[in-house]
Design a protein around this motif. Structure first.
Motif, PDB file in Angstrom:
ATOM      1  N   VAL A 161       0.853  -1.284   0.061  1.00 34.17           N
ATOM      2  CA  VAL A 161       0.016  -0.201   0.059  1.00 34.17           C
ATOM      3  C   VAL A 161       0.948   1.309  -0.027  1.00 34.17           C
ATOM      4  N   TYR A 174      -2.705   0.697  -4.398  1.00 32.19           N
ATOM      5  CA  TYR A 174      -2.372  -0.719  -3.988  1.00 32.19           C
ATOM      6  C   TYR A 174      -1.935  -1.425  -5.026  1.00 32.19           C
ATOM      7  N   GLN A 191      -8.267   3.513   2.725  1.00 26.06           N
ATOM      8  CA  GLN A 191      -7.777   2.233   3.129  1.00 26.06           C
ATOM      9  C   GLN A 191      -8.256   1.395   4.133  1.00 26.06           C
ATOM     10  N   LEU A 208      -9.260  -2.316   1.895  1.00 33.72           N
ATOM     11  CA  LEU A 208      -8.600  -3.518   2.170  1.00 33.72           C
ATOM     12  C   LEU A 208      -9.543  -4.603   2.456  1.00 33.72           C
TER      13      LEU A 208
END
Length: 573
Positions: A93, A100, A162, A166
């Protein structure tokens, strides 16, 4: 004297040999080994509702379960909910660039034998997930993917979030689709989503007989050899709880996705030695009442608070869930976000409920009734029907008359999506991902289960936005605790209990993926396998090779004894 000593030595050797033999034999029976996975066999699974499609991006629990066997994401959740590689062998990341980077496995093929490459990742995010996925259409909007080579993909979402992205990349809402099949097709109308799916998952669809069953078989191109272990999975659509119960007891059904298990059947299941019954709070769901905070009467927070005090949660758990559900009032998964000491807890208190209603000006009429509310529930979920009857009875004690409106599931979804209700009986997912969609004002009017309460609080919106942009876990927890505190004060929802899902399977099914629930019910059964003989309490078996060891041990002991006796006689002469 020498003869006596010699005899003693022989006897000692015999005793030692016998002890070794006893230990060897007893170790097999006292410490049986766990069965090792082998390929073969078939199972029958019951779904209480036939899916409209098998595409995980729609967010449906039944279609998602089937899709979880066919499709995969770049990352995956492990049993402890940590994130691990899947179609990607590694990832990194870059918060500065907002990207990503995924290094893809180079041994993956689609179920039609075509190679999986970074072009499929690019196509999926730019053409499918960012447009049609229930979460991706927001969290991955305007995404671009660069592909330096066939096995590197660099994802740059329109907005870098993020903290939540994720999780989605490891979920059923991040599955990758085949470019060579779907390019140029109208995705929403494609038979790919129903009878002709092509994925990288452990199984492929052999047939779908509408109204009856879906048959899955092992994907011969699956990259994680020798998985999957089970040769064939037949998924039958059985809406009648009595038929599901009978099928489990007879062995005609080997596993039921938990939505189809009536609570009252659990005690009888536990008496059947061929079944394994497990209670689990994964995935995290609650039984609750949602309020339309813009509807007459329940728009008043005092009414919502009074109702929360007037409901006897212990009684509801005992009667609506046969005592199986767990107590708890958290609206966000308490395993992820431990409730803060500032969260308002509404313990059963009739006197306080009456006092709040009196102070707010809701006086009782001559017949003792203050006002009437309508409670919407689906007639297909016995648990919610029972819950509704109990709510009606309990609220009568504080002068609130409740009219229970029972509808089919489709009408229930339509009315809730339109905001056409005052109170709404529901079981819902308490993952933080869903919390944002349920309570942030930006989701009002956007669809079914997207802020259906029409609740709006600028302070809560600000906190949820902060959570979205925070990648530090501890900071996320602190922010979500504040969100929980505000929800408990404003009461757009009354949480009645934490659901304990009932997982029932035949004992010959072993493996780590039942109970599932790492992400709703979208988990594959690639790690499950079949054994021929099980011990219900431990799931262990006695393989034939260990019986051979027992026989050999007995033969050795007998031989040692025989030789010892001959020596003894020879010495005696």
């Amino acid at each position: 004297m020498d003869k006596v000593q010699s005899t003693k030595k022989v006897r000692e050797r015999v005793v030692i040999s016998l002890l070794i033999g006893v230990i060897l034999v007893s170790s097999v029976f006292v410490f049986p080994v766990t069965a090792q996975p082998t390929v073969g066999g078939s199972i029958v699974i019951a779904l209480s509702a036939e899916p409209m499609n098998v595409d995980p991006l729609t967010g449906s629990w039944n279609g998602g379960f089937v899709g979880g066997q066919l499709f995969e994401s770049l990352l995956k959740f492990q049993n402890d909910l940590s994130i691990a590689p899947n179609l990607a062998s590694s990832w990194s990341v870059d918060p500065v660039q907002g990207t990503y980077t995924f290094k893809l496995r180079n041994d993956v093929k689609w179920s039609d034998g075509q190679p999986f490459t970074s072009q499929d990742v690019k196509f999926s995010f730019e053409n499918i997930l960012s447009k049609y996925d229930v979460f991706g259409s927001f969290y991955f909007a305007n995404s671009t993917v660069s592909t330096p080579d066939n096995y590197t993909a660099i994802l740059k979402p329109g907005v870098f979030l993020q903290g939540i992205q994720l999780q989605l990349l490891a979920s059923g809402n991040g599955v990758i689709y085949p470019k060579h099949i779907l390019e140029g097709q109208d995705f929403l109308k494609s038979s790919f989503r129903t009878t002709n799916p092509v994925g990288t998952g452990p199984y492929i669809m052999k047939q779908w007989v509408a109204g009856q069953f879906i048959e899955l078989v092992r994907n011969p191109y699956y990259w994680d050899k020798p998985k999957p272990y089970i040769d064939k999975i037949t998924i039958k659509f059985i809406s009648d709880p009595a038929a599901i119960i009978a099928g489990l007891k007879s062995g005609e059904i080997n596993y039921v996705v938990p939505e189809g298990i009536p609570y009252e059947a659990v005690s009888s299941f536990k008496q059947i030695s061929t079944l394994n019954v497990t209670l689990s709070q994964r995935p995290p769901y609650v039984g609750a009442i949602w309020f339309n905070v813009r509807a007459p009467i329940v728009s008043d927070v005092n009414v919502r608070r009074a109702i929360s005090y007037a409901l006897n949660r212990s009684d509801i758990i005992a009667k609506a869930t046969a005592g199986i559900a767990a107590s708890g009032q958290a609206s966000i998964d308490p395993n992820f976000v431990p409730p803060s000491p500032n969260m308002v807890v509404y313990n059963y208190d009739i006197e306080k409920a009456n006092s709040i209603l009196d102070a707010a000006g809701y006086k009782r009429s001559a017949n003792g009734t203050r006002f009437t509310l309508e409670l919407l529930v689906p007639n297909s979920q016995p648990e919610l029907v029972s819950l509704a009857q109990l709510v009606r009875s309990q609220l009568a004690d504080v002068g609130i008359s409740v009219s229970v409106k029972l509808t089919d599931f489709g009408t229930y979804l339509t009315l809730s999506g339109q905001g056409d209700f005052q109170m709404f009986g529901v079981t819902y997912w308490t993952s933080p991902i869903w919390t944002y969609s349920l309570f942030h004002s930006r989701w009002i009017g956007k669809g079914i289960f997207l802020n259906p309460t029409q609740y709006s609080n600028p302070q809560l919106d600000e906190l949820l936005e902060k959570w979205l942009r925070t990648s530090d876990h501890d900071e996320q927890v602190k922010v979500l605790q504040q969100v929980e505190d505000i929800i408990s004060q404003d009461v757009p929802v009354v949480v009645l209990y934490q659901i304990n899902w009932v997982y029932v399977r035949s004992n010959f099914i072993q493996g780590p993926d039942i109970p599932d629930g790492k992400y709703v019910f979208v988990d594959s059964l690639a790690n499950e396998y079949i054994v021929s003989t099980t011990t219900p309490s431990t799931g262990q078996i006695f393989p034939i090779e260990y019986l051979v060891v027992v026989v050999v041990a007995v033969v050795v002991i007998a031989a040692v004894w025989f030789v010892a006796m001959k020596r003894k006689k020879s010495t005696a002469k």
